[in-house]
Scaffold this motif. Sequence first.
Motif, PDB file in Angstrom:
ATOM      1  N   LEU A 250      17.322  27.111  12.232  1.00 10.96           N
ATOM      2  CA  LEU A 250      18.268  26.213  12.682  1.00 10.96           C
ATOM      3  C   LEU A 250      19.464  25.934  11.394  1.00 10.96           C
ATOM      4  N   ARG A 251      18.879  26.085  10.076  1.00  9.50           N
ATOM      5  CA  ARG A 251      19.800  25.902   8.927  1.00  9.50           C
ATOM      6  C   ARG A 251      20.888  27.088   9.006  1.00  9.50           C
ATOM      7  N   GLU A 252      20.488  28.256   9.278  1.00 12.25           N
ATOM      8  CA  GLU A 252      21.164  29.469   9.049  1.00 12.25           C
ATOM      9  C   GLU A 252      22.174  29.623  10.506  1.00 12.25           C
ATOM     10  N   HIS A 253      21.719  28.815  11.464  1.00 12.11           N
ATOM     11  CA  HIS A 253      22.833  28.986  12.723  1.00 12.11           C
ATOM     12  C   HIS A 253      23.205  27.570  13.082  1.00 12.11           C
ATOM     13  N   PRO A 254      24.111  27.097  12.354  1.00  9.14           N
ATOM     14  CA  PRO A 254      24.723  25.883  12.723  1.00  9.14           C
ATOM     15  C   PRO A 254      25.315  25.809  14.167  1.00  9.14           C
ATOM     16  N   GLY A 255      25.359  24.537  14.916  1.00 12.73           N
ATOM     17  CA  GLY A 255      26.126  24.512  16.234  1.00 12.73           C
ATOM     18  C   GLY A 255      24.992  25.308  17.048  1.00 12.73           C
ATOM     19  N   HIS A 256      23.728  25.566  17.110  1.00 12.37           N
ATOM     20  CA  HIS A 256      22.797  26.360  17.556  1.00 12.37           C
ATOM     21  C   HIS A 256      22.496  25.864  19.081  1.00 12.37           C
ATOM     22  N   GLY A 257      22.606  24.718  19.395  1.00 13.80           N
ATOM     23  CA  GLY A 257      22.276  24.202  20.772  1.00 13.80           C
ATOM     24  C   GLY A 257      21.214  24.470  21.158  1.00 13.80           C
ATOM     25  N   LEU A 258      19.893  24.372  20.363  1.00 11.41           N
ATOM     26  CA  LEU A 258      18.559  24.482  20.839  1.00 11.41           C
ATOM     27  C   LEU A 258      18.001  23.319  20.868  1.00 11.41           C
ATOM     28  N   THR A 259      17.083  23.156  21.767  1.00 12.22           N
ATOM     29  CA  THR A 259      16.069  21.787  21.786  1.00 12.22           C
ATOM     30  C   THR A 259      14.714  22.296  21.180  1.00 12.22           C
ATOM     31  N   VAL A 260      14.355  21.640  20.183  1.00 15.49           N
ATOM     32  CA  VAL A 260      12.944  22.279  19.561  1.00 15.49           C
ATOM     33  C   VAL A 260      11.851  20.791  19.775  1.00 15.49           C
ATOM     34  N   ALA A 261      11.070  21.562  20.435  1.00 11.32           N
ATOM     35  CA  ALA A 261       9.961  20.319  20.547  1.00 11.32           C
ATOM     36  C   ALA A 261       8.606  20.791  19.674  1.00 11.32           C
ATOM     37  N   THR A 262       8.063  19.930  18.999  1.00 10.55           N
ATOM     38  CA  THR A 262       7.078  20.017  18.075  1.00 10.55           C
ATOM     39  C   THR A 262       5.753  19.006  18.697  1.00 10.55           C
ATOM     40  N   LYS A 263       4.654  19.276  18.056  1.00  6.43           N
ATOM     41  CA  LYS A 263       3.330  18.455  18.202  1.00  6.43           C
ATOM     42  C   LYS A 263       2.903  17.769  16.978  1.00  6.43           C
ATOM     43  N   MET A 264       2.007  16.788  17.184  1.00  3.59           N
ATOM     44  CA  MET A 264       1.419  16.185  16.254  1.00  3.59           C
ATOM     45  C   MET A 264      -0.038  15.770  16.615  1.00  3.59           C
ATOM     46  N   GLY A 265      -0.814  15.556  15.775  1.00  7.31           N
ATOM     47  CA  GLY A 265      -2.431  15.076  15.831  1.00  7.31           C
ATOM     48  C   GLY A 265      -3.397  16.017  15.670  1.00  7.31           C
ATOM     49  N   ARG A 266      -3.445  17.239  15.463  1.00  3.86           N
ATOM     50  CA  ARG A 266      -4.381  18.163  15.354  1.00  3.86           C
ATOM     51  C   ARG A 266      -4.595  18.707  13.924  1.00  3.86           C
ATOM     52  N   ARG A 267      -4.084  17.753  12.969  1.00  3.57           N
ATOM     53  CA  ARG A 267      -4.170  18.280  11.650  1.00  3.57           C
ATOM     54  C   ARG A 267      -5.340  17.079  11.124  1.00  3.57           C
ATOM     55  N   VAL A 268      -6.084  16.460  12.018  1.00  7.19           N
ATOM     56  CA  VAL A 268      -7.006  15.397  11.548  1.00  7.19           C
ATOM     57  C   VAL A 268      -8.133  15.433  12.383  1.00  7.19           C
ATOM     58  N   PRO A 269      -9.152  14.990  12.216  1.00  6.01           N
ATOM     59  CA  PRO A 269     -10.495  14.910  13.330  1.00  6.01           C
ATOM     60  C   PRO A 269      -9.854  14.242  14.624  1.00  6.01           C
ATOM     61  N   GLN A 270     -10.222  14.743  15.687  1.00  9.10           N
ATOM     62  CA  GLN A 270      -9.754  14.189  17.121  1.00  9.10           C
ATOM     63  C   GLN A 270     -10.424  13.017  17.376  1.00  9.10           C
ATOM     64  N   GLU A 271     -10.186  11.982  16.746  1.00  6.42           N
ATOM     65  CA  GLU A 271     -10.916  10.546  16.856  1.00  6.42           C
ATOM     66  C   GLU A 271      -9.912   9.602  17.087  1.00  6.42           C
ATOM     67  N   PRO A 272      -9.805   8.787  18.205  1.00  5.47           N
ATOM     68  CA  PRO A 272      -8.845   7.971  18.618  1.00  5.47           C
ATOM     69  C   PRO A 272      -8.407   6.978  17.500  1.00  5.47           C
ATOM     70  N   GLU A 273      -9.072   6.690  16.696  1.00  4.01           N
ATOM     71  CA  GLU A 273      -8.883   5.749  15.672  1.00  4.01           C
ATOM     72  C   GLU A 273      -7.710   6.393  14.501  1.00  4.01           C
ATOM     73  N   ASN A 274      -7.520   7.689  14.724  1.00  3.23           N
ATOM     74  CA  ASN A 274      -6.580   8.238  13.932  1.00  3.23           C
ATOM     75  C   ASN A 274      -4.976   8.245  14.282  1.00  3.23           C
ATOM     76  N   TYR A 275      -5.046   7.837  15.823  1.00  2.72           N
ATOM     77  CA  TYR A 275      -3.676   7.811  16.411  1.00  2.72           C
ATOM     78  C   TYR A 275      -3.080   6.484  16.258  1.00  2.72           C
ATOM     79  N   THR A 276      -2.401   6.272  15.084  1.00  2.00           N
ATOM     80  CA  THR A 276      -1.892   5.179  14.846  1.00  2.00           C
ATOM     81  C   THR A 276      -0.479   5.270  14.593  1.00  2.00           C
ATOM     82  N   LEU A 277       0.317   3.817  14.501  1.00  2.00           N
ATOM     83  CA  LEU A 277       1.726   4.111  14.281  1.00  2.00           C
ATOM     84  C   LEU A 277       2.077   4.652  12.896  1.00  2.00           C
ATOM     85  N   ASP A 278       1.084   4.213  12.071  1.00  3.98           N
ATOM     86  CA  ASP A 278       1.511   4.672  10.602  1.00  3.98           C
ATOM     87  C   ASP A 278       1.141   6.020  10.352  1.00  3.98           C
TER      88      ASP A 278
END
Length: 328
Positions: free
Chosen positions: A70-98
């Motif tokens: 992205l840095r090397e191609h300014p004006g790229h016009g791309l949409t980038v989707a990422t994901k979160m939540g699998r760098r910790v144990p998959q326990e509901p209490e880990n899914y907090t706003l903080d």
Amino acid sequence: MERRSFPKLGGTAAGVIGLGTWQLGADWGEVDEDDALTTVDAAVAAGVTFLDTADVYGDGRSEQLIGRYLREHPGHGLTVATKMGRRVPQEPENYTLDNFRAWNDRSRANLGVDTLDLVQLHCPPTPVLTSQAVYDALDTLVQEKRIGAYGVSVETCDQALEAIARPGTASVQIILNAFRLKPLEAVLPAAAEAGVGIIARVPLASGLLSGRYDATTTFPANDHRNFNRHGESFDVGETFSGVDFETGLEAVRRLTPLVPAGATLAQFALRWLIDQPAVTVIIPGARNAAQAEGNASAAALPPLSAETHAAVTEVYDELIRPQVHARW
């Protein structure tokens, strides 16, 4: 390339073939950094406008490589989707706003952006997807402009339907391919009615639908197609779509005569997905420029006939359905 819109992502339109970048994190065997960037460049040149990554792919390596692009191609016009939540144990209490804020801030740094275009919960357990507090926290991230919109990546159709019912959900990412037809029954119609984008992942069943493998094929030790065949590390549905390797090879043998002249089996499998009107974008992976270009060119193929679609369903019903349909 045909573009399809995400109604809840500000009407963003994406080329119907995108690029999945799990492999750029080196979780499918080693991928050189220059080769990774060349692959992204080839995909974009071929009409791809949607890149899908995750904070866990190579523990951030995939995001960082995309950020460099992205840095090397300014004006790229791309949409980038990422994901979160699998760098910790998959326990509901880990899914907090903080935690969400911290995970988002790390991804923003990796990608070099102030606002993440689309952030997806990364295959969380069902109690997370049924928690109103989780969706309230995601709404807060949008209000804080950490993210532009949110979605979910799911394992099962029931999880997808739960997320689609929430008004703030912009997208659902789900395994959908010629070996995984169940989402066609209820998920795609519900998403279309709710204006939720569908991101079709594992479109080539971890490469089985490329037609390149046979009974003698082996995979590197650090390739999930070696170490996760029976779900040893994560949901087995992510590897070969949950189909055992031998059954998948037989299904490929039966599908191959359906491939139009001049096309590859992989392009045929992607065209089958494009023919599903409720699919917004398909995210095949690619490890080199030729694969990226070949995947993108599937969008130029004419729609498959009704007879061909019926034949795909027949192969699924006879060989694949008993293994996967009830499970996911």
